[in-house]
Design a protein around this motif. Structure first.
Motif, mmCIF file in Angstrom:
data_model
loop_
_atom_site.group_PDB
_atom_site.id
_atom_site.type_symbol
_atom_site.label_atom_id
_atom_site.label_comp_id
_atom_site.label_asym_id
_atom_site.label_seq_id
_atom_site.Cartn_x
_atom_site.Cartn_y
_atom_site.Cartn_z
ATOM 1 N N GLY A 296 7.608 -11.350 1.232
ATOM 2 C CA GLY A 296 8.695 -10.374 1.162
ATOM 3 C C GLY A 296 8.910 -9.685 2.487
ATOM 4 N N GLY A 297 8.387 -10.279 3.564
ATOM 5 C CA GLY A 297 8.653 -9.725 4.882
ATOM 6 C C GLY A 297 7.700 -8.633 5.308
ATOM 7 N N LYS A 298 6.810 -8.212 4.415
ATOM 8 C CA LYS A 298 5.873 -7.156 4.780
ATOM 9 C C LYS A 298 4.772 -7.716 5.665
ATOM 10 C CE LYS A 298 6.545 -4.517 0.496
ATOM 11 N NZ LYS A 298 5.881 -3.961 -0.698
ATOM 12 N N GLU A 299 4.208 -6.831 6.485
ATOM 13 C CA GLU A 299 3.097 -7.241 7.329
ATOM 14 C C GLU A 299 1.890 -7.540 6.451
ATOM 15 O OE1 GLU A 299 0.447 -5.493 11.060
ATOM 16 O OE2 GLU A 299 2.241 -4.431 10.332
ATOM 17 N N GLU A 300 1.145 -8.574 6.815
ATOM 18 C CA GLU A 300 -0.014 -9.000 6.039
ATOM 19 C C GLU A 300 -1.054 -7.881 5.979
ATOM 20 O OE1 GLU A 300 -2.417 -13.167 5.723
ATOM 21 O OE2 GLU A 300 -2.450 -12.183 7.680
ATOM 22 N N THR A 301 -1.522 -7.578 4.778
ATOM 23 C CA THR A 301 -2.509 -6.513 4.601
ATOM 24 C C THR A 301 -3.898 -7.010 4.952
ATOM 25 O OG1 THR A 301 -2.956 -7.087 2.291
ATOM 26 C CG2 THR A 301 -1.113 -5.576 2.721
ATOM 27 N N ASP A 302 -4.828 -6.048 5.123
ATOM 28 C CA ASP A 302 -6.216 -6.422 5.397
ATOM 29 C C ASP A 302 -6.777 -7.255 4.253
ATOM 30 O OD1 ASP A 302 -6.127 -5.101 7.792
ATOM 31 O OD2 ASP A 302 -7.070 -3.266 7.030
ATOM 32 N N GLN A 303 -6.420 -6.882 3.018
ATOM 33 C CA GLN A 303 -6.908 -7.627 1.865
ATOM 34 C C GLN A 303 -6.421 -9.069 1.910
ATOM 35 O OE1 GLN A 303 -6.541 -5.736 -1.974
ATOM 36 N NE2 GLN A 303 -6.163 -7.681 -3.000
ATOM 37 N N GLU A 304 -5.166 -9.277 2.288
ATOM 38 C CA GLU A 304 -4.620 -10.631 2.377
ATOM 39 C C GLU A 304 -5.285 -11.410 3.502
ATOM 40 O OE1 GLU A 304 -0.115 -9.632 0.728
ATOM 41 O OE2 GLU A 304 -0.538 -9.655 2.872
ATOM 42 N N LYS A 305 -5.566 -10.745 4.614
ATOM 43 C CA LYS A 305 -6.241 -11.408 5.730
ATOM 44 C C LYS A 305 -7.644 -11.855 5.310
ATOM 45 C CE LYS A 305 -3.819 -8.793 9.343
ATOM 46 N NZ LYS A 305 -3.972 -7.777 10.413
ATOM 47 N N VAL A 306 -8.359 -10.956 4.629
ATOM 48 C CA VAL A 306 -9.705 -11.282 4.162
ATOM 49 C C VAL A 306 -9.659 -12.459 3.195
ATOM 50 C CG1 VAL A 306 -11.620 -10.461 2.747
ATOM 51 C CG2 VAL A 306 -10.685 -8.997 4.530
ATOM 52 N N GLY A 307 -8.740 -12.393 2.244
ATOM 53 C CA GLY A 307 -8.618 -13.468 1.272
ATOM 54 C C GLY A 307 -8.293 -14.795 1.917
ATOM 55 N N GLY A 308 -7.416 -14.778 2.929
ATOM 56 C CA GLY A 308 -7.062 -16.010 3.619
ATOM 57 C C GLY A 308 -8.253 -16.645 4.308
ATOM 58 N N VAL A 309 -9.075 -15.827 4.960
ATOM 59 C CA VAL A 309 -10.264 -16.345 5.642
ATOM 60 C C VAL A 309 -11.237 -16.945 4.640
ATOM 61 C CG1 VAL A 309 -12.296 -15.725 7.006
ATOM 62 C CG2 VAL A 309 -10.053 -14.790 7.600
ATOM 63 N N ILE A 310 -11.466 -16.241 3.539
ATOM 64 C CA ILE A 310 -12.404 -16.729 2.524
ATOM 65 C C ILE A 310 -11.941 -18.060 1.960
ATOM 66 C CG2 ILE A 310 -13.369 -16.273 0.239
ATOM 67 C CD1 ILE A 310 -14.600 -14.557 2.394
ATOM 68 N N LEU A 311 -10.679 -18.167 1.599
ATOM 69 C CA LEU A 311 -10.171 -19.391 0.982
ATOM 70 C C LEU A 311 -10.142 -20.559 1.961
ATOM 71 C CD1 LEU A 311 -7.259 -17.913 -1.170
ATOM 72 C CD2 LEU A 311 -9.514 -18.670 -1.956
ATOM 73 N N ARG A 312 -9.997 -20.269 3.260
ATOM 74 C CA ARG A 312 -10.005 -21.353 4.244
ATOM 75 C C ARG A 312 -11.418 -21.784 4.621
ATOM 76 N NH1 ARG A 312 -6.066 -18.099 6.647
ATOM 77 N NH2 ARG A 312 -7.522 -17.461 8.287
ATOM 78 N N ALA A 313 -12.356 -20.844 4.610
ATOM 79 C CA ALA A 313 -13.717 -21.137 5.075
ATOM 80 C C ALA A 313 -14.563 -21.842 4.023
ATOM 81 C CB ALA A 313 -14.409 -19.851 5.512
ATOM 82 N N PHE A 314 -14.352 -21.524 2.751
ATOM 83 C CA PHE A 314 -15.174 -22.103 1.690
ATOM 84 C C PHE A 314 -14.408 -23.215 0.980
ATOM 85 C CE2 PHE A 314 -16.820 -17.812 2.219
ATOM 86 C CZ PHE A 314 -18.186 -18.030 2.257
ATOM 87 N N GLU A 315 -15.076 -24.351 0.779
ATOM 88 C CA GLU A 315 -14.423 -25.459 0.073
ATOM 89 C C GLU A 315 -14.145 -25.090 -1.377
ATOM 90 O OE1 GLU A 315 -15.130 -29.776 1.885
ATOM 91 O OE2 GLU A 315 -16.850 -29.029 0.771
ATOM 92 N N GLN A 316 -15.069 -24.351 -1.992
ATOM 93 C CA GLN A 316 -14.882 -23.935 -3.374
ATOM 94 C C GLN A 316 -15.077 -22.429 -3.480
ATOM 95 O OE1 GLN A 316 -17.047 -26.133 -6.376
ATOM 96 N NE2 GLN A 316 -16.957 -28.031 -5.198
ATOM 97 N N VAL A 317 -14.150 -21.759 -4.139
ATOM 98 C CA VAL A 317 -14.264 -20.334 -4.420
ATOM 99 C C VAL A 317 -14.120 -20.168 -5.931
ATOM 100 C CG1 VAL A 317 -13.285 -18.042 -4.061
ATOM 101 C CG2 VAL A 317 -13.326 -19.681 -2.172
ATOM 102 N N GLU A 318 -15.209 -19.830 -6.588
ATOM 103 C CA GLU A 318 -15.216 -19.680 -8.036
ATOM 104 C C GLU A 318 -15.675 -18.261 -8.391
ATOM 105 O OE1 GLU A 318 -14.016 -22.055 -9.789
ATOM 106 O OE2 GLU A 318 -13.997 -23.631 -8.255
ATOM 107 N N ALA A 319 -15.565 -17.906 -9.686
ATOM 108 C CA ALA A 319 -15.999 -16.575 -10.132
ATOM 109 C C ALA A 319 -16.534 -16.670 -11.548
ATOM 110 C CB ALA A 319 -14.847 -15.583 -10.059
ATOM 111 N N PHE A 320 -17.354 -15.695 -11.900
ATOM 112 C CA PHE A 320 -17.977 -15.640 -13.224
ATOM 113 C C PHE A 320 -18.189 -14.172 -13.579
ATOM 114 C CE2 PHE A 320 -21.041 -16.368 -16.586
ATOM 115 C CZ PHE A 320 -20.716 -17.645 -17.056
#
Length: 517
Positions: free
Chosen positions: A253-277
């Motif tokens: 939506g044109g907004k600047e990327e938040t810190d939370q989004e930056k963190v999430g992007g790094v996690i999803l790119r660095a780990f082959e699998q991201v799961e939760a329980f």
């Protein structure tokens, strides 16, 4: 220590795992966990099994504990690692203890003071023989585990109790999922940003290379009661989808990327699998305060979900991968890499480089394999020669080589032992992977091993030159000495018998008769 509970190992049995000592060393039988890495202001006391605070020492760097490294070096099989990190006093040690098949394999904290510092390793490993690797369990010091001033522990403990009770009454624990996830992720992304796959990289250029050697990620949320639903659609979601699509959601939506989004992007790119329980609360206040002392009061639903979680982890765990394609990391390699990582972390002008640590571990592993294979050759040769030489409590020499392949000779024993060891050597070298550089190193090791066993003098007139050195020469010389002594013994027996026959010399005894005798 809590009483043994066979039901705790039911998930392991269903997944084909057995729980075994990490090593045969005495330390592995005396303690259920040992520190692997400690901050320098703590020291390990192996007699009490505690990490002892060093008064007046300022925390400046990390120290690898040699006693734990020795246990790790004893593992020559490929390894997988299940490690846990997160906030202090959030149940990390109990989760790992259950993975070890007990309630308290790792010391549990029930005070405001942190129970441990650094990283601790369990002295039990999980082995699944079909997967051909062993799983190591690592516990870590909690984040935000500052020690409160003396006299304030009781007050802070009461404040924590009231807060948790309020959250349970309000059934609001799920609201903390985002906060827990993101706060922990900030720590992880900081670590990821300081790791390099290769030397001389400003940043990690190949995230694919990083993903191949990085572990899989599992986010575990405790004391969860409410349903996980999508904030836009209201549809119920799995914990894994909730983490990836809501907590780490990429908004547009044109907004600047938040810190939370930056963190999430790094996690999803660095780990082959991201799961939760998610896990429900294990029980009331007494259970939460000291779960190992109140195991009978743990809620059945918690134990049921815990069993499901353990089975999920055991079914998904993978062997640690090296830099080379199809490579696997052994326990002794991991010990070497760990030392390199800690050395880099302690140096403010250095960064951890995965390839450098991998190369160092390969070099050391090669040396160890070479030494072990030479020892194995000698052990098997001595055993086979002894079996072939002893007849009626007497040691006889062997023929060096016999044209009849059905007959045992010294060289036929050597050939059989070499075939066996070379097959084992090939199996171990396969763990280093398929890269060209690794293949060259493996071929060099293979040649070095053969040279340690047999050294020949070059001879253009013979297919094989005379043996002039190596371990085999020792057995040849030993067998030749045995043959000489045997011949001397036989000659002496014949000569003694002849002397006895000719004493006194019979009348009319002639030279022809002597030749005949």
């Amino acid at each position: 220590m809590a009483a043994e509970d066979n039901s705790l190992t039911a998930p392991h049995i269903r997944q084909g795992y057995e729980i075994l000592p990490i090593s045969q060393r005495d330390l592995a039988t005396r303690q259920t966990s040992v520190p692997l890495i400690l901050p320098n202001d703590f020291q390990y006391d192996q007699f009490s099994g505690k990490d002892v605070k060093q008064e007046g020492v300022k925390r400046t760097h990390l120290v690898v504990v040699e006693e734990a490294l020795e246990l790790l070096r004893d593992i020559t099989d490929p390894v997988s690692v299940v490690g846990i990190c997160g906030p202090a006093r959030s149940g990390k040690s109990y989760i790992l203890s259950r993975l070890a098949g007990t309630h308290d394999a790792f010391e549990l904290g029930n005070k405001m003071y942190p129970q441990k510092s650094g990283i601790w390793m369990g002295t039990k490993v999980l082995r699944n023989r079909e997967k051909e690797f062993v799983t190591i369990l690592l516990d870590s010091e909690g984040t935000a585990s500052n020690i409160p001033p003396k006299g304030k522990e009781k007050k802070l403990r009461e404040q924590k109790r009231r807060k948790e009770e309020k959250e349970r009454r309000g059934n609001r624990r799920i609201n903390d999922v985002r906060g827990q996830c993101v706060n922990t992720s900030v720590v992880l992304t900081d670590v990821i940003g300081k790791i390099r796959v290769k030397e001389n990289e400003e940043v990690t250029e190949d995230m694919g290379a990083l993903r191949r050697v990085f572990p899989n990620s599992m986010w575990l949320f405790r004391d969860v009661y409410l349903k996980l639903v999508h904030p836009d659609t209201g549809e119920e979601m799995t914990p894994s989808d909730y983490v990836k699509e809501v907590v780490f959601r990429k908004y547009t939506g044109g907004k600047e990327e938040t810190d939370q989004e930056k963190v999430g992007g790094v996690i999803l790119r660095a780990f082959e699998q991201v799961e939760a329980f998610v896990l429900p609360s294990p029980g009331d206040e007494d259970v939460l305060e000291d779960i190992a002392a109140n195991t009978d009061d743990i809620r059945p639903k918690f134990n049921e979900r815990m069993g499901e979680f353990i089975e999920y982890i055991l079914s998904a765990v993978e062997c640690k991968k090296g830099i080379a394609v199809n490579s696997k990391i052994t326990g002794d390699q991991l010990a070497t890499m760990l030392q390199h990582y800690v050395q880099a972390v302690n140096d403010p002008d250095d960064v951890p480089v995965i390839k450098s640590a991998w190369d160092a571990s390969v070099e050391l592993r090669h040396k160890k394999i070479l030494g072990n294979m030479v020892v194995k050759y000698n052990t098997e040769m001595e055993k086979a020669i002894t079996k072939a030489c002893i007849r009626e409590y007497e040691i006889f020499p062997l023929e060096e080589r016999d044209d009849d392949p059905k007959k045992t000779s010294l060289m036929s024993i050597h050939d059989a032992v070499m075939d066996n060891i070379q097959n084992e050597l090939k199996r171990q070298l396969q763990l280093f992977g398929l890269d060209i550089d690794i293949k060259d190193l493996n071929e060099r090791l293979f040649n070095d091993f053969n040279a340690r066993i047999v050294q020949r003098q070059t001879n253009e007139t013979k297919e094989y030159g005379d043996i002039t050195g190596g371990e085999l020469l020792h057995y040849l010389q030993e067998n030749r000495d045995r043959s000489r002594r045997y011949c001397e013994k036989v000659f002496k027996e014949l000569l003694d018998g002849l002397k006895q026959h000719l004493s006194p010399i019979p009348d009319g005894y002639t030279g022809e008769k002597l030749k005949s005798d």
